[in-house]
Design a protein around this motif. Structure first.
Motif, PDB file in Angstrom:
ATOM      1  N   ASP A   1      53.942  43.702  70.663  1.00  0.00           N
ATOM      2  CA  ASP A   1      52.613  43.205  70.296  1.00  0.00           C
ATOM      3  C   ASP A   1      52.635  41.696  70.061  1.00  0.00           C
ATOM      4  OD1 ASP A   1      50.309  44.747  70.343  1.00  0.00           O
ATOM      5  OD2 ASP A   1      50.103  44.764  68.173  1.00  0.00           O
ATOM      6  N   ARG A   2      53.644  41.214  69.342  1.00  0.00           N
ATOM      7  CA  ARG A   2      53.746  39.764  69.076  1.00  0.00           C
ATOM      8  C   ARG A   2      54.000  38.990  70.366  1.00  0.00           C
ATOM      9  NH1 ARG A   2      56.838  41.717  64.967  1.00  0.00           N
ATOM     10  NH2 ARG A   2      58.786  41.053  65.971  1.00  0.00           N
ATOM     11  N   GLU A   3      54.927  39.494  71.187  1.00  0.00           N
ATOM     12  CA  GLU A   3      55.306  38.779  72.405  1.00  0.00           C
ATOM     13  C   GLU A   3      54.224  38.787  73.480  1.00  0.00           C
ATOM     14  OE1 GLU A   3      59.013  40.615  73.506  1.00  0.00           O
ATOM     15  OE2 GLU A   3      60.105  39.625  71.861  1.00  0.00           O
ATOM     16  N   SER A   4      53.394  39.814  73.492  1.00  0.00           N
ATOM     17  CA  SER A   4      52.364  39.908  74.533  1.00  0.00           C
ATOM     18  C   SER A   4      51.018  39.350  74.086  1.00  0.00           C
ATOM     19  CB  SER A   4      52.203  41.361  74.995  1.00  0.00           C
ATOM     20  OG  SER A   4      51.721  42.169  73.942  1.00  0.00           O
ATOM     21  N   TRP A   5      50.910  38.914  72.835  1.00  0.00           N
ATOM     22  CA  TRP A   5      49.640  38.394  72.326  1.00  0.00           C
ATOM     23  C   TRP A   5      49.166  37.218  73.176  1.00  0.00           C
ATOM     24  CZ3 TRP A   5      47.836  33.718  70.887  1.00  0.00           C
ATOM     25  CH2 TRP A   5      46.583  33.697  70.259  1.00  0.00           C
ATOM     26  N   SER A   6      47.872  37.214  73.464  1.00  0.00           N
ATOM     27  CA  SER A   6      47.250  36.119  74.211  1.00  0.00           C
ATOM     28  C   SER A   6      45.751  36.121  73.919  1.00  0.00           C
ATOM     29  CB  SER A   6      47.476  36.323  75.710  1.00  0.00           C
ATOM     30  OG  SER A   6      46.605  35.507  76.463  1.00  0.00           O
ATOM     31  N   PRO A   7      45.127  34.938  73.821  1.00  0.00           N
ATOM     32  CA  PRO A   7      43.670  34.909  73.629  1.00  0.00           C
ATOM     33  C   PRO A   7      42.906  35.433  74.848  1.00  0.00           C
ATOM     34  CG  PRO A   7      44.523  32.686  73.931  1.00  0.00           C
ATOM     35  CD  PRO A   7      45.715  33.604  73.824  1.00  0.00           C
ATOM     36  N   LEU A   8      43.603  35.675  75.947  1.00  0.00           N
ATOM     37  CA  LEU A   8      42.957  36.255  77.130  1.00  0.00           C
ATOM     38  C   LEU A   8      42.534  37.694  76.873  1.00  0.00           C
ATOM     39  CD1 LEU A   8      42.199  35.931  80.135  1.00  0.00           C
ATOM     40  CD2 LEU A   8      44.490  36.790  80.676  1.00  0.00           C
ATOM     41  N   HIS A   9      43.286  38.398  76.022  1.00  0.00           N
ATOM     42  CA  HIS A   9      42.975  39.811  75.805  1.00  0.00           C
ATOM     43  C   HIS A   9      42.908  40.215  74.347  1.00  0.00           C
ATOM     44  CE1 HIS A   9      47.188  40.594  74.895  1.00  0.00           C
ATOM     45  NE2 HIS A   9      47.501  39.911  75.974  1.00  0.00           N
ATOM     46  N   GLU A  10      43.082  39.308  73.442  1.00  0.00           N
ATOM     47  CA  GLU A  10      43.140  39.662  72.025  1.00  0.00           C
ATOM     48  C   GLU A  10      42.100  38.865  71.238  1.00  0.00           C
ATOM     49  OE1 GLU A  10      43.666  41.457  68.933  1.00  0.00           O
ATOM     50  OE2 GLU A  10      45.372  41.953  70.200  1.00  0.00           O
ATOM     51  N   VAL A  11      41.348  39.535  70.382  1.00  0.00           N
ATOM     52  CA  VAL A  11      40.330  38.839  69.597  1.00  0.00           C
ATOM     53  C   VAL A  11      40.878  38.287  68.285  1.00  0.00           C
ATOM     54  CG1 VAL A  11      38.427  40.114  70.635  1.00  0.00           C
ATOM     55  CG2 VAL A  11      39.471  40.974  68.538  1.00  0.00           C
ATOM     56  N   ARG A  12      42.084  38.684  67.929  1.00  0.00           N
ATOM     57  CA  ARG A  12      42.727  38.095  66.754  1.00  0.00           C
ATOM     58  C   ARG A  12      43.012  36.627  67.041  1.00  0.00           C
ATOM     59  NH1 ARG A  12      47.138  42.045  64.152  1.00  0.00           N
ATOM     60  NH2 ARG A  12      47.489  40.114  63.053  1.00  0.00           N
ATOM     61  N   PRO A  13      42.832  35.747  66.062  1.00  0.00           N
ATOM     62  CA  PRO A  13      43.040  34.320  66.317  1.00  0.00           C
ATOM     63  C   PRO A  13      44.503  33.922  66.496  1.00  0.00           C
ATOM     64  CG  PRO A  13      42.456  34.688  64.026  1.00  0.00           C
ATOM     65  CD  PRO A  13      42.314  36.005  64.723  1.00  0.00           C
ATOM     66  N   GLU A  14      45.434  34.780  66.095  1.00  0.00           N
ATOM     67  CA  GLU A  14      46.853  34.466  66.245  1.00  0.00           C
ATOM     68  C   GLU A  14      47.643  35.760  66.351  1.00  0.00           C
ATOM     69  OE1 GLU A  14      47.791  33.795  61.527  1.00  0.00           O
ATOM     70  OE2 GLU A  14      47.037  32.132  62.717  1.00  0.00           O
ATOM     71  N   PRO A  15      48.893  35.667  66.811  1.00  0.00           N
ATOM     72  CA  PRO A  15      49.690  36.891  66.952  1.00  0.00           C
ATOM     73  C   PRO A  15      49.941  37.551  65.602  1.00  0.00           C
ATOM     74  CG  PRO A  15      50.831  34.980  67.896  1.00  0.00           C
ATOM     75  CD  PRO A  15      49.610  34.476  67.224  1.00  0.00           C
ATOM     76  N   PRO A  16      50.260  38.840  65.604  1.00  0.00           N
ATOM     77  CA  PRO A  16      50.602  39.511  64.353  1.00  0.00           C
ATOM     78  C   PRO A  16      51.826  38.839  63.717  1.00  0.00           C
ATOM     79  CG  PRO A  16      50.392  41.102  66.154  1.00  0.00           C
ATOM     80  CD  PRO A  16      50.323  39.738  66.759  1.00  0.00           C
ATOM     81  N   ALA A  17      51.854  38.833  62.408  1.00  0.00           N
ATOM     82  CA  ALA A  17      52.993  38.259  61.682  1.00  0.00           C
ATOM     83  C   ALA A  17      54.228  39.128  61.894  1.00  0.00           C
ATOM     84  CB  ALA A  17      52.660  38.164  60.193  1.00  0.00           C
ATOM     85  N   PRO A  18      55.416  38.533  61.853  1.00  0.00           N
ATOM     86  CA  PRO A  18      56.650  39.309  62.076  1.00  0.00           C
ATOM     87  C   PRO A  18      56.820  40.495  61.122  1.00  0.00           C
ATOM     88  CG  PRO A  18      57.114  36.967  62.144  1.00  0.00           C
ATOM     89  CD  PRO A  18      55.683  37.112  61.709  1.00  0.00           C
ATOM     90  N   ASP A  19      56.289  40.389  59.913  1.00  0.00           N
ATOM     91  CA  ASP A  19      56.448  41.484  58.948  1.00  0.00           C
ATOM     92  C   ASP A  19      55.249  42.433  58.917  1.00  0.00           C
ATOM     93  OD1 ASP A  19      54.701  39.639  57.855  1.00  0.00           O
ATOM     94  OD2 ASP A  19      55.551  39.758  55.847  1.00  0.00           O
TER      95      ASP A  19
END
Length: 163
Positions: free
Chosen positions: A21-39
């Motif tokens: 989830d963290r590695e594939s995060w992109s504003p192209l497909h995710e509405v979250r403003p930033e990737p999930p936190a490591p924890d």
């Protein structure tokens, strides 16, 4: 890469799925403003392993699809929704996403759903093309619904019958 094994997620997949989830995060497909936190946990009480199918290649998690109900209303219980799909960089363009979408459709049928739906951001043409090629049609567009990556983007609603 041969077609990946698709299987139900297990509790011990959490770390691999969170990393994906963290590695594939992109504003192209995710509405979250930033990737999930490591924890940040991947599984939640309302969205645990039973809501996920995992793509595995050579014992490594290379993708997942998340299924759930679009609402909690009994009148909507016949519909399942793809609520997330991610594919590892090394598995992209090799059919993993397609296999996951097909597995989600079959799982929705197995669970007795009559329809399957999803939401996808307008600029995500790769995903929209994949979904359309698997029988999903655009059923609505919410113009400028999200402000992502410095621009307003449409929320595209797609669905298909399972009958």
């Amino acid at each position: 890469m041969p077609e990946p094994l698709i299987r139900p997620a297990r509790p011990d997949d959490e770390a691999a799925l969170a990393r994906l989830d963290r590695e594939s995060w992109s504003p192209l497909h995710e509405v979250r403003p930033e990737p999930p936190a490591p924890d940040e946990p991947f599984f939640h009480p309302t969205c645990g392993p039973d809501a996920h199918l995992v793509a595995e290649h050579d014992g490594r998690v290379v993708g997942y699809v998340r299924l759930g109900h679009p609402t909690g209303m009994p009148t909507n219980a016949h519909v399942l929704q793809i609520r997330g799909l991610a594919v590892a960089e090394e598995a992209r363009g090799k059919g993993t996403g397609r296999v996951l979408v097909r597995a989600a459709v079959e799982e929705a049928r197995r669970r007795g759903a009559r329809r399957i739906t999803l939401r996808v951001l307008g600029p995500n043409t790769v995903a929209r093309t994949l979904y359309a090629s698997e029988g999903f049609v655009v059923e609505g567009v919410l113009p400028g619904e999200f402000h992502v990556g410095g621009r307003y983007v449409d929320d595209v609603l797609m669905g298909r019958s399972l009958l």
